[in-house]
Design a protein around this motif. Structure first.
Motif, PDB file in Angstrom:
ATOM      1  N   VAL A   1     -18.705 -31.028 -29.869  1.00  0.00           N
ATOM      2  CA  VAL A   1     -19.072 -29.733 -29.564  1.00  0.00           C
ATOM      3  C   VAL A   1     -20.571 -29.352 -29.343  1.00  0.00           C
ATOM      4  O   VAL A   1     -21.068 -28.852 -28.398  1.00  0.00           O
TER       5      VAL A   1
ATOM      6  N   TYR B   1     -10.522 -27.778 -32.818  1.00  0.00           N
ATOM      7  CA  TYR B   1     -12.327 -27.748 -32.992  1.00  0.00           C
ATOM      8  C   TYR B   1     -12.918 -28.352 -31.615  1.00  0.00           C
ATOM      9  O   TYR B   1     -13.643 -27.857 -31.187  1.00  0.00           O
TER      10      TYR B   1
ATOM     11  N   ARG C   1     -15.336 -18.031 -32.130  1.00  0.00           N
ATOM     12  CA  ARG C   1     -15.894 -18.779 -33.244  1.00  0.00           C
ATOM     13  C   ARG C   1     -17.294 -19.353 -33.183  1.00  0.00           C
ATOM     14  O   ARG C   1     -17.672 -19.472 -31.895  1.00  0.00           O
TER      15      ARG C   1
ATOM     16  N   SER D   1     -14.270 -19.487 -39.259  1.00  0.00           N
ATOM     17  CA  SER D   1     -13.787 -20.586 -38.590  1.00  0.00           C
ATOM     18  C   SER D   1     -12.606 -21.336 -39.278  1.00  0.00           C
ATOM     19  O   SER D   1     -11.390 -21.893 -38.802  1.00  0.00           O
TER      20      SER D   1
ATOM     21  N   HIS E   1     -13.791 -23.348 -28.026  1.00  0.00           N
ATOM     22  CA  HIS E   1     -14.654 -23.449 -29.221  1.00  0.00           C
ATOM     23  C   HIS E   1     -16.163 -23.578 -28.752  1.00  0.00           C
ATOM     24  O   HIS E   1     -17.223 -23.168 -29.341  1.00  0.00           O
TER      25      HIS E   1
ATOM     26  N   CYS F   1     -19.110 -21.442 -35.063  1.00  0.00           N
ATOM     27  CA  CYS F   1     -19.329 -22.841 -35.659  1.00  0.00           C
ATOM     28  C   CYS F   1     -20.661 -23.089 -36.116  1.00  0.00           C
ATOM     29  O   CYS F   1     -21.361 -23.752 -35.353  1.00  0.00           O
TER      30      CYS F   1
ATOM     31  N   GLY G   1     -17.769 -20.557 -27.783  1.00  0.00           N
ATOM     32  CA  GLY G   1     -18.058 -19.796 -28.767  1.00  0.00           C
ATOM     33  C   GLY G   1     -18.104 -18.270 -29.003  1.00  0.00           C
ATOM     34  O   GLY G   1     -18.631 -17.534 -29.610  1.00  0.00           O
TER      35      GLY G   1
END
Length: 175
Positions: free
Chosen positions: A151, A86, A97, A69, A91, A99, A94
């Protein structure tokens, strides 16, 4: 026939890629070593030449996912650009990435000290990145909590318009 010198390193990378994605999307308890290895296209026997335990793999997968990331943001030093990247719907979904900060936030408190230390280090790295981007420590902490929380909560919601609204509101540090 002997393996080439990069074989072991490449195998470990495949395992970590697999583990980072599977753990991020499913948590520690629901994913088995066999599933990680099958997803990586390797046998279970190969696991033990790289990791001592599933917990060891989990800790390394958190670091690995975090590094991937960070690499995507390595040349970005403007706060707004970091926050926008972010707090994006991509994001939240997913696919590119995984995270560990946002995806595993509710899973980490059930883990051992080593894994929690790894998560803490990962969070601190994000805070440091935000400070290098011009925020003071308090602002960086607040922004990171908004980003990770935004997120994490967005991933739990099933109302796309609410997700869009939530992500937009989390982008406002002084709001």
């Amino acid at each position: 026939m002997a393996w080439n010198k990069d074989h072991k390193e490449n195998s470990k990378k495949r395992i970590l890629d697999s583990a980072a994605k599977l753990f991020a999307h499913n948590g520690f308890k629901t994913i088995s070593i066999d599933e990680v290895m099958q997803h990586a296209g390797l046998t279970r026997g190969a696991f033990y030449s790289h990791f001592k335990s599933k917990s060891d793999l989990y800790a390394e997968a958190i670091l690995y996912g975090s590094q991937k990331s960070r690499q995507q943001l390595s040349n970005v030093f403007e706060v707004d650009k970091i926050v926008n990247a972010y707090l994006s719907e991509a994001h939240v979904e997913g696919e590119e990435r995984h995270c560990p900060l946002a995806f595993l936030v509710s899973d980490i408190n059930q883990q051992n000290q080593t894994i929690r230390d790894t998560y803490t280090t990962t969070f601190n790295s994000l805070v440091d990145k935000m400070q290098l981007s011009g925020l003071n420590r308090e602002q960086a902490l607040k922004q990171c909590v908004l980003m990770v929380g935004g997120v994490a909560i967005s991933r739990a919601l099933n109302d796309k318009s609410l997700v869009t609204e939530l992500l937009a509101s989390c982008k406002e540090l002084d709001g």
